[in-house]
Design an enzyme around this catalytic site. Structure first.
Site: not given
Ligand code: ADP
Length: 463
Positions: A157, A232, A266, A366
């Site tokens: 995803k 990561e 990061c 961050e």
């Molecule tokens: P960023 O702030 O860099 O967007 P996130 O951790 O929110 O960092 O997002 C990184 C990835 O995790 C994206 O693909 C996002 O859609 C997905 N994501 C966000 N929330 C969730 C969740 N609750 N469970 C699984 N994946 C998630």
């Protein structure tokens, strides 16, 4: 499209493409297909899998310009960085196409003549990946390449902001001959897909790159089925400049590690710690370099700094700048923005802050933006203390030509990746990953294939 993700260009706010959101049934079917195809993919010999991964890499190289263009459109990064990311992505495929042939087992001398003890490695099964928007190609490649090489099947995803690069990469994988269900993508809400991935009996491993809070949720949710997890997560990299450092070199390297991808990585230097005796001299050189950086649309070949990915990211960076100014930081350059909220684009000019102190948010959170906070230290021990005073432990950098200082810093910094006179340590053949709340496991190098393998011990008796 009724249920779709609108992918926009962060440099202009314009719609690039709508991407279909998959239904729950489609996602469950994709997981089942990935599980089913594991039975055949895992049995194909490692050399044939290697040949297919290699063919995928060739396709990526042939389509380098198009892939980089897609990446710049959806992520905003300068085209020159996007071209570099395509090469970097292919380098993971090249490395693991070879490494997959070296998944060795071992035999152990038995404690009796009547036994033989043999250890083998086998792929864990279907791997589900969730990736962020800041490196839409590389974050996928460094998970997919070792997974496929080990004999796992793979489903991803991608981030909602940048799904187009992953979609194109997977199309190329299929064109290269990797079977359709061996590598797949699904799109939709991170939360919903995260839950479907973690609760699925078919998924044996979750690999994630993203924020620490989401990583924690995925670890918790993976507990119910005891999945393998690789994480990561966030970083808050210190960059230490010792008294004896080559300041011209350090200034140029610090620019590169701070402002790459508009500071949205990061491993970007987030806290610049300079010895008090050279802080003014360093700052002068650093500001002179920062002033040369051109802000603009990534498609313009002159651009060094593209847009911030979205309004939420922009607001967080601006609030860190304001908080630092309120608490006494001095702006040496930047704190300038090109913004159109209606159209949906947000640019931040390279910003350098002086007199930054531990009380400021920017020293704890961050940053993910083109803001460089500079602070000073008196002793190298104090620098290490400041550097380690964070729950994060991903990357750290230091500049010194004194081997005693360098050895001390290397041994005492609690970070998984350390650059000594090096602002760009990442490479497909080296282990990348964090300590503490920056993650679990490593990607790249020998270490990067281990998380996709199970160890099986065979004891043969009655001989
Ligand atoms: P960023 O702030 O860099 O967007 P996130 O951790 O929110 O960092 O997002 C990184 C990835 O995790 C994206 O693909 C996002 O859609 C997905 N994501 C966000 N929330 C969730 C969740 N609750 N469970 C699984 N994946 C998630």
């Amino acid at each position: 499209m009724t249920n779709s993700i609108k992918v926009t260009n962060p440099a202009t706010g314009e719609l690039i493409q709508e991407v279909k959101v998959n239904s729950e049934d489609e996602i469950k079917q994709a997981l089942k297909n990935g599980h089913e195809s594991f039975k055949s993919w895992s049995k194909i010999n490692a050399h044939e899998r290697s040949r297919l991964i290699d063919a995928w890499s060739q396709k990526i190289k042939e389509n380098k310009e198009e892939l980089a263009h897609i990446m710049t459109l959806e992520n905003g990064k300068p085209l020159k960085e996007a071209l570099g990311e395509v090469d970097y992505s292919a380098s993971y495929l090249d490395w693991y196409a070879e490494e997959g042939k070296r998944v060795y087992g071992r035999t152990i001398p038995a404690h009796t003549e009547s036994k033989r003890i043999i250890v083998t490695q086998q792929p864990v099964g279907l791997v589900a990946a969730i990736t962020p928007w800041n490196f839409p190609g590389a974050m996928m490649a460094r998970k997919a390449a070792p997974a496929l090489a080990a004999g796992c099947t793979f489903i991803i995803k991608p981030a909602a902001e940048t799904p187009l690069t992953a979609i194109k990469l997977i199309e190329l994988a299929h064109e290269a001959g990797i079977p359709e269900h061996v590598i797949q993508y699904v799109n939709g809400s991170g939360k919903q897909i995260g839950e479907l991935f973690t609760e699925s009996e078919y998924v044996r491993k979750i690999t994630f790159t993203g924020s620490t809070p989401v990583g924690k949720t995925l670890i918790q949710d993976s507990a119910s089925t005891i999945k393998h997890v690789s994480m990561e997560l966030g970083g808050h990299a210190p960059l230490i400049i010792a008294e004896d450092a080559d300041l011209d070199f350090a200034a140029k390297q610090t620019i590169a590690t701070k402002f790459r991808n508009a500071g949205q990585t990061c491993v970007c230097a987030n806290r610049i710690l300079v010895h008090e005796s050279i802080v003014d001299a360093f700052t002068e050189k650093f500001v002179a370099e920062a002033e040369k950086l051109k802000v603009g649309n990534g498609l313009d070949s002159e651009t060094d700094i593209g847009p911030i990915i979205n309004e939420k990211g922009f607001d967080k960076i601006v609030s860190q700048i304001n908080n630092a100014i309120e608490k006494g930081a001095q702006v040496l350059v930047g704190n300038k923005f090109d913004v159109d909220k209606e159209k949906g684009y947000f640019f931040i000019h390279p910003t350098v802050l002086k007199n930054v102190t531990a009380e400021m948010d920017i020293m704890h959170e961050e940053t993910f933006g083109p803001v460089a906070p500079i602070t000073s230290f008196k002793t190298i021990e104090e620098a290490v203390e400041i550097a380690n005073s964070t729950p994060y432990g991903l990357a750290a950098y230091f500049f010194t030509n004194n081997y005693q200082t360098g050895t001390y810093l290397h041994e005492n910094l609690d970070f998984g990746i350390v650059g000594w006179n090096d602002g760009a340590p990442s490479a497909a053949h080296a282990p990348f990953g964090g300590m503490k709340e920056s993650g679990l496991g490593r990607e790249g190098g020998l270490e990067g294939i281990e998380p996709y393998l199970e160890t099986k011990y065979l004891s043969i008796g009655n001989l």
